[in-house]
Design a protein around this motif. Structure first.
Motif, short mmCIF file in Angstrom:
data_model
loop_
_atom_site.label_atom_id
_atom_site.label_comp_id
_atom_site.label_asym_id
_atom_site.label_seq_id
_atom_site.Cartn_x
_atom_site.Cartn_y
_atom_site.Cartn_z
N VAL A 55 5.43 4.31 -0.26
CA VAL A 55 4.77 3.00 -0.28
C VAL A 55 3.68 2.98 0.79
O VAL A 55 3.93 3.30 1.96
CB VAL A 55 5.78 1.86 -0.04
CG1 VAL A 55 5.05 0.52 0.05
CG2 VAL A 55 6.81 1.83 -1.17
N THR A 57 0.90 0.52 2.66
CA THR A 57 0.59 -0.88 2.90
C THR A 57 -0.78 -1.01 3.56
O THR A 57 -1.27 -0.09 4.22
CB THR A 57 1.66 -1.53 3.79
OG1 THR A 57 1.79 -0.76 5.00
CG2 THR A 57 3.00 -1.59 3.08
N CYS A 83 0.18 -1.18 -7.95
CA CYS A 83 -0.91 -1.44 -7.01
C CYS A 83 -1.13 -2.94 -6.92
O CYS A 83 -1.48 -3.58 -7.91
CB CYS A 83 -2.18 -0.73 -7.45
SG CYS A 83 -3.59 -1.07 -6.34
N ASN A 86 -2.21 -5.49 -1.33
CA ASN A 86 -1.75 -5.05 -0.01
C ASN A 86 -0.64 -4.00 -0.09
O ASN A 86 0.02 -3.72 0.91
CB ASN A 86 -1.25 -6.24 0.81
CG ASN A 86 -0.08 -6.95 0.16
OD1 ASN A 86 0.27 -6.65 -0.99
ND2 ASN A 86 0.52 -7.88 0.87
N ARG A 87 -0.43 -3.40 -1.30
CA ARG A 87 0.70 -2.49 -1.44
C ARG A 87 0.46 -1.54 -2.62
O ARG A 87 0.12 -1.96 -3.71
CB ARG A 87 1.98 -3.32 -1.68
CG ARG A 87 3.27 -2.53 -1.73
CD ARG A 87 4.43 -3.50 -1.99
NE ARG A 87 5.70 -2.84 -2.08
CZ ARG A 87 6.51 -2.61 -1.05
NH1 ARG A 87 6.13 -3.00 0.16
NH2 ARG A 87 7.66 -2.00 -1.21
N ALA A 89 2.53 1.74 -4.56
CA ALA A 89 3.73 2.56 -4.68
C ALA A 89 3.37 3.77 -5.54
O ALA A 89 2.83 3.63 -6.64
CB ALA A 89 4.86 1.77 -5.32
#
Length: 388
Positions: A55, A57, A83, A86-87, A89
């Motif tokens: 992940v 950030t 997506c 702010n993140r 994976a």
């Protein structure tokens, strides 16, 4: 005079074109959009295995997974799982090596955002109980030994569960061995080892105290996709015994699906009390059988009949003929007979009543079928043993 008018007209046309271009240049819809530069604030974990999730950030990632490129040691990840602005994976790609992790979103190359250490992928070769009744049976409190490779040396990154019940009492003996105590109240199912987020589903552990579907503890090759030996559309199903081959085994493959099938017609002969069965030893308890069938057609004529059953014994001699299944006593076993006579593509479930065993007992679980009518077939998709 005409020449003057012609020149004036040309000038007016050029002026109009100029105004039109000026308006197009001022149209805000045609302005090139500049994506903001992403900022990364963290990446976790920074150590693990290929196919594990990482992940990332930060800010200004946008919401389009297709715009994101992440590289692990120079190998591009092909699975951007999510997506958000702010993140991100992402799964570590199969051929990743230890090294820099780099990020690009649209045309913005963020560069190196961290390092990821790729560890050797762990695997489990066996999970065995110390229960005297068998290595696949575990009472709560029994010890299970899990063997394999690449478990590491950090117990804190390991978790274990029995089906969905966490097991908190375990020891990491070394890189190849874990011992764990079966937890209270767990349901029969797979033992799952999780190391740094990487899950390994091991063999099934049977809790003799849990109720419900216990098929996996007693039968093999009991549901689709059935496996068999040989080639072709009809072959012998693995594990199942057959009293008649007719002329080949009762495992049918049709349009990619597999069935245990009793059939007359299309190259198959009439069946008279054909028996298909497995033998097993049931622990003390109350049991019933459920058999799901589909795509079936059996006319109610010429003595046709199909029955599913559990009966005490060790071989085909324990299975009565179709017209004698009703003589099975409640102390000796249970049965259920087919009744969707004459229905095209009949589907349903044969459900026996329950019977109780006071001690561990050898039983036969299976079918007996008489198929005399032409173009007749009974197709099984699932055999299920229930502990009540």
């Amino acid at each position: 005079m005409k020449k003057l008018l012609k020149n004036i007209g040309g000038i007016l046309v050029l002026a109009a074109i100029g105004i039109l271009f000026a308006r197009c240049e001022q149209d805000p819809q045609l302005k090139k959009y500049v994506y903001p530069m992403p900022e990364v604030t963290g990446m976790t974990p920074n150590i693990g295995y290929v196919t594990s999730q990482v992940v990332i950030t930060g800010t200004n990632f946008g919401n389009e997974a297709k715009a994101v490129k992440v590289f692990f040691g120079g190998t591009q990840a092909t699975d951007i799982e999510m997506c958000k602005n702010n993140r991100i994976a992402v799964k570590v790609p199969e051929n990743a090596i230890s090294g820099d992790v780099t990020l690009q979103v649209w045309t913005n190359e963020v560069g190196v955002i961290g390092q990821y250490e790729v560890l050797p992928t762990p695997y489990v070769s066996a999970a065995q109980s110390d229960n005297a009744s068998g290595t696949g049976i575990a009472e709560p409190g029994d010890k299970i030994t899990i063997t394999g490779e690449n478990f590491g040396n950090d117990k804190s990154v390991i978790s274990i569960r029995f089906n969905e019940t966490p097991a908190t009492d375990f020891e990491l003996i070394d890189d190849k061995t874990i011992t764990v105590i079966a937890p209270e109240g767990y349901d029969t199912g797979n033992v799952v080892v999780n190391i740094r987020g990487y899950e390994i589903k091991t063999s099934v552990m049977f809790n003799p105290n849990s109720k419900g579907d216990v098929t996996v503890a007693y039968l093999k090759n009991y549901k689709q996709p059935f496996t068999g030996s040989g080639t072709g559309d009809w072959t012998d199903p693995d594990v199942w015994n057959q009293s008649v081959k007719n002329p080949t085994g009762c495992l049918q493959t049709q349009n990619g699906a597999t069935f245990l099938c009793f059939q007359n017609g299309w190259g198959k002969n009439k069946l008279a009390n054909a028996k298909v069965w497995q033998t097993t030893t049931l622990r003390a308890g109350t049991y019933r059988l459920e058999v799901t069938y589909t795509g079936t057609y059996v006319p109610n004529s010429d003595g046709n009949g199909v029955a599913a059953l559990i009966v005490k014994g060790t071989d085909a001699a324990s299975i009565p003929d179709v017209d004698q299944v009703s003589t099975i006593s409640s102390e000796n076993g249970v049965y259920a007979t087919f009744g969707d006579w004459g229905k095209g593509d009949a589907a349903g479930t044969l459900k026996t009543s329950a019977f109780t065993l006071g001690e561990a007992t050898d039983v036969v679980i299976g079918f007996v079928a008489t198929i005399q009518s032409g173009n007749t077939y009974f197709k099984v998709t699932d055999v299920k043993l229930i502990l009540e």
